[in-house]
Design a protein around this motif. Sequence first.
Motif, PDB file in Angstrom:
ATOM      1  N   SER A 117      88.174  17.129  40.069  1.00 54.49           N
ATOM      2  CA  SER A 117      88.674  16.771  38.729  1.00 54.49           C
ATOM      3  C   SER A 117      87.638  15.958  37.974  1.00 54.49           C
ATOM      4  CB  SER A 117      89.988  15.987  38.846  1.00 54.49           C
ATOM      5  OG  SER A 117      90.991  16.774  39.445  1.00 54.49           O
ATOM      6  N   LEU A 118      86.973  15.053  38.676  1.00 53.25           N
ATOM      7  CA  LEU A 118      85.945  14.222  38.058  1.00 53.25           C
ATOM      8  C   LEU A 118      84.780  15.080  37.571  1.00 53.25           C
ATOM      9  CD1 LEU A 118      85.228  11.245  37.466  1.00 53.25           C
ATOM     10  CD2 LEU A 118      84.010  11.211  39.648  1.00 53.25           C
ATOM     11  N   LEU A 119      84.386  16.064  38.372  1.00 56.71           N
ATOM     12  CA  LEU A 119      83.287  16.950  37.981  1.00 56.71           C
ATOM     13  C   LEU A 119      83.640  17.753  36.733  1.00 56.71           C
ATOM     14  CD1 LEU A 119      82.010  18.388  41.394  1.00 56.71           C
ATOM     15  CD2 LEU A 119      80.737  16.931  39.807  1.00 56.71           C
ATOM     16  N   ILE A 120      84.871  18.276  36.697  1.00 51.74           N
ATOM     17  CA  ILE A 120      85.289  19.083  35.548  1.00 51.74           C
ATOM     18  C   ILE A 120      85.377  18.219  34.301  1.00 51.74           C
ATOM     19  CG2 ILE A 120      87.157  20.494  34.590  1.00 51.74           C
ATOM     20  CD1 ILE A 120      87.750  21.423  37.474  1.00 51.74           C
ATOM     21  N   VAL A 121      85.924  17.026  34.444  1.00 53.45           N
ATOM     22  CA  VAL A 121      85.995  16.114  33.298  1.00 53.45           C
ATOM     23  C   VAL A 121      84.594  15.769  32.811  1.00 53.45           C
ATOM     24  CG1 VAL A 121      86.600  13.764  32.583  1.00 53.45           C
ATOM     25  CG2 VAL A 121      88.265  15.153  33.825  1.00 53.45           C
ATOM     26  N   TYR A 122      83.679  15.514  33.751  1.00 54.38           N
ATOM     27  CA  TYR A 122      82.300  15.206  33.350  1.00 54.38           C
ATOM     28  C   TYR A 122      81.678  16.364  32.586  1.00 54.38           C
ATOM     29  CZ  TYR A 122      77.337  14.419  33.408  1.00 54.38           C
ATOM     30  OH  TYR A 122      76.033  14.282  33.007  1.00 54.38           O
ATOM     31  N   LEU A 123      81.888  17.576  33.075  1.00 58.19           N
ATOM     32  CA  LEU A 123      81.349  18.754  32.399  1.00 58.19           C
ATOM     33  C   LEU A 123      81.879  18.846  30.971  1.00 58.19           C
ATOM     34  CD1 LEU A 123      79.806  21.402  32.344  1.00 58.19           C
ATOM     35  CD2 LEU A 123      81.700  22.482  33.553  1.00 58.19           C
ATOM     36  N   MET A 124      83.164  18.575  30.808  1.00 55.27           N
ATOM     37  CA  MET A 124      83.750  18.614  29.458  1.00 55.27           C
ATOM     38  C   MET A 124      83.186  17.499  28.587  1.00 55.27           C
ATOM     39  SD  MET A 124      87.691  19.715  30.101  1.00 55.27           S
ATOM     40  CE  MET A 124      88.066  21.395  30.617  1.00 55.27           C
ATOM     41  N   LEU A 125      82.904  16.351  29.190  1.00 58.17           N
ATOM     42  CA  LEU A 125      82.303  15.261  28.421  1.00 58.17           C
ATOM     43  C   LEU A 125      80.889  15.612  27.949  1.00 58.17           C
ATOM     44  CD1 LEU A 125      83.440  12.108  30.456  1.00 58.17           C
ATOM     45  CD2 LEU A 125      84.226  12.819  28.179  1.00 58.17           C
ATOM     46  N   ILE A 126      80.146  16.344  28.781  1.00 57.07           N
ATOM     47  CA  ILE A 126      78.827  16.824  28.356  1.00 57.07           C
ATOM     48  C   ILE A 126      78.982  17.700  27.115  1.00 57.07           C
ATOM     49  CG2 ILE A 126      76.820  18.238  28.936  1.00 57.07           C
ATOM     50  CD1 ILE A 126      77.281  17.595  31.849  1.00 57.07           C
ATOM     51  N   ILE A 127      79.924  18.657  27.195  1.00 51.75           N
ATOM     52  CA  ILE A 127      80.137  19.607  26.095  1.00 51.75           C
ATOM     53  C   ILE A 127      80.594  18.878  24.840  1.00 51.75           C
ATOM     54  CG2 ILE A 127      81.501  21.587  25.333  1.00 51.75           C
ATOM     55  CD1 ILE A 127      81.650  22.382  28.356  1.00 51.75           C
ATOM     56  N   TRP A 128      81.617  18.022  24.992  1.00 48.49           N
ATOM     57  CA  TRP A 128      82.133  17.294  23.839  1.00 48.49           C
ATOM     58  C   TRP A 128      81.094  16.317  23.297  1.00 48.49           C
ATOM     59  CZ3 TRP A 128      87.302  16.129  26.773  1.00 48.49           C
ATOM     60  CH2 TRP A 128      88.075  17.294  26.803  1.00 48.49           C
ATOM     61  N   GLY A 129      80.315  15.717  24.195  1.00 49.83           N
ATOM     62  CA  GLY A 129      79.259  14.809  23.749  1.00 49.83           C
ATOM     63  C   GLY A 129      78.214  15.537  22.923  1.00 49.83           C
ATOM     64  N   ALA A 130      77.810  16.710  23.403  1.00 42.46           N
ATOM     65  CA  ALA A 130      76.826  17.507  22.676  1.00 42.46           C
ATOM     66  C   ALA A 130      77.371  17.925  21.315  1.00 42.46           C
ATOM     67  CB  ALA A 130      76.443  18.740  23.494  1.00 42.46           C
ATOM     68  N   ASP A 131      78.645  18.285  21.281  1.00 41.89           N
ATOM     69  CA  ASP A 131      79.263  18.731  20.031  1.00 41.89           C
ATOM     70  C   ASP A 131      79.439  17.566  19.055  1.00 41.89           C
ATOM     71  OD1 ASP A 131      80.556  20.880  18.504  1.00 41.89           O
ATOM     72  OD2 ASP A 131      82.376  19.699  18.766  1.00 41.89           O
ATOM     73  N   THR A 132      79.931  16.436  19.556  1.00 41.65           N
ATOM     74  CA  THR A 132      80.179  15.276  18.694  1.00 41.65           C
ATOM     75  C   THR A 132      78.875  14.677  18.185  1.00 41.65           C
ATOM     76  OG1 THR A 132      82.204  14.779  19.940  1.00 41.65           O
ATOM     77  CG2 THR A 132      81.310  13.028  18.555  1.00 41.65           C
ATOM     78  N   GLY A 133      77.910  14.517  19.090  1.00 35.51           N
ATOM     79  CA  GLY A 133      76.613  13.993  18.681  1.00 35.51           C
ATOM     80  C   GLY A 133      75.946  14.888  17.654  1.00 35.51           C
ATOM     81  N   ALA A 134      76.087  16.200  17.833  1.00 35.83           N
ATOM     82  CA  ALA A 134      75.502  17.153  16.887  1.00 35.83           C
ATOM     83  C   ALA A 134      76.163  17.031  15.515  1.00 35.83           C
ATOM     84  CB  ALA A 134      75.649  18.569  17.420  1.00 35.83           C
ATOM     85  N   TYR A 135      77.466  16.809  15.512  1.00 33.37           N
ATOM     86  CA  TYR A 135      78.195  16.714  14.240  1.00 33.37           C
ATOM     87  C   TYR A 135      77.696  15.529  13.405  1.00 33.37           C
ATOM     88  CZ  TYR A 135      82.031  15.869  10.978  1.00 33.37           C
ATOM     89  OH  TYR A 135      82.764  15.640   9.845  1.00 33.37           O
ATOM     90  N   PHE A 136      77.632  14.355  14.032  1.00 32.19           N
ATOM     91  CA  PHE A 136      77.256  13.155  13.285  1.00 32.19           C
ATOM     92  C   PHE A 136      75.768  13.134  12.931  1.00 32.19           C
ATOM     93  CE2 PHE A 136      81.271  11.678  15.197  1.00 32.19           C
ATOM     94  CZ  PHE A 136      81.894  11.211  14.051  1.00 32.19           C
ATOM     95  N   ALA A 137      74.924  13.528  13.880  1.00 35.11           N
ATOM     96  CA  ALA A 137      73.486  13.567  13.591  1.00 35.11           C
ATOM     97  C   ALA A 137      73.170  14.636  12.550  1.00 35.11           C
ATOM     98  CB  ALA A 137      72.705  13.831  14.876  1.00 35.11           C
ATOM     99  N   GLY A 138      73.852  15.754  12.646  1.00 32.79           N
ATOM    100  CA  GLY A 138      73.636  16.826  11.678  1.00 32.79           C
ATOM    101  C   GLY A 138      74.042  16.435  10.271  1.00 32.79           C
TER     102      GLY A 138
END
Length: 281
Positions: free
Chosen positions: A139-160
């Motif tokens: 569960s921790l691994l899957i949550v971490y993977l989703m955090l990578i994805i959401w982090g990449a998406d969120t960071g891209a939104y604000f920086a963009g």
Amino acid sequence: MTKLRVITALVLAPLMIFGIFFLPLKQFAIFIAVIATLGAWEWANIAGYRKNWSRVLYAAVMFICLYLTARFLKVNEQYLIYFLAVGTLWWAVAFALVKQYPGGTELWHARPIRALLGLCVLIPMWVGFMHLKQQPHSSLLIVYLMLIIWGADTGAYFAGRKWGKAKLAPNVSPGKSWAGFWGGFATSLLVAVAFLGYINSQIQAVDSRFALSFLLITVITAVVSVLGDLVESMMKRHRGIKDSSQLLPGHGGVLDRIDSMASAVPVFAFCMLIFNWGLSA
């Protein structure tokens, strides 16, 4: 629209949390298979199959393929890496397709070819999820993977929004910028560093080899997650549609929510295998 997005998110989030943390392996396999099958119903439309019966048929074929994959891997576990390798190879090919778009469409314009590409997207995602679910601290691994994805998406939104002038792939997704890409990349690295600290304090001692493999896997996964979004955007642009469907009010379709996951999950799982990386039980 914002209200609809929030309501839909409030419904989906508990479902995902329940599926990740509380479903046993078999039920989790069905849960992800249902998501992939709904995605397949939408992919059929992206592939050019407009009639409802043909979309339902494609979704049924997808579910059968997932069932046969599960049965095969249950007795031939050694072939797991090949399924994930094919999924990872597809995303390497996808990068080339995105890079040359709108050129090169003659290679995948035919509906059967686009339908086949849907299998390359969704089946490895399911296989990757099953591999992660069977790991220690799954569960921790899957949550971490989703955090990578959401982090990449969120960071891209604000920086963009702040610095996004140079476009990343203007012919595919004009809204994406290089500033957004690097912003998402940096956010994913921050998530990785925080997660390493958690692992070191709560699960196991982290040495340099473990940390280096972990960061390399994170970097690869974060980059590939962007590619998943771009590929779906390319396919929708070629098909002339904005959303994969309207199944999720305010969010579009299932594919619009899992496009980055479809690329990140099999690549993350494949990297775990080739780097021989994982958490201790």
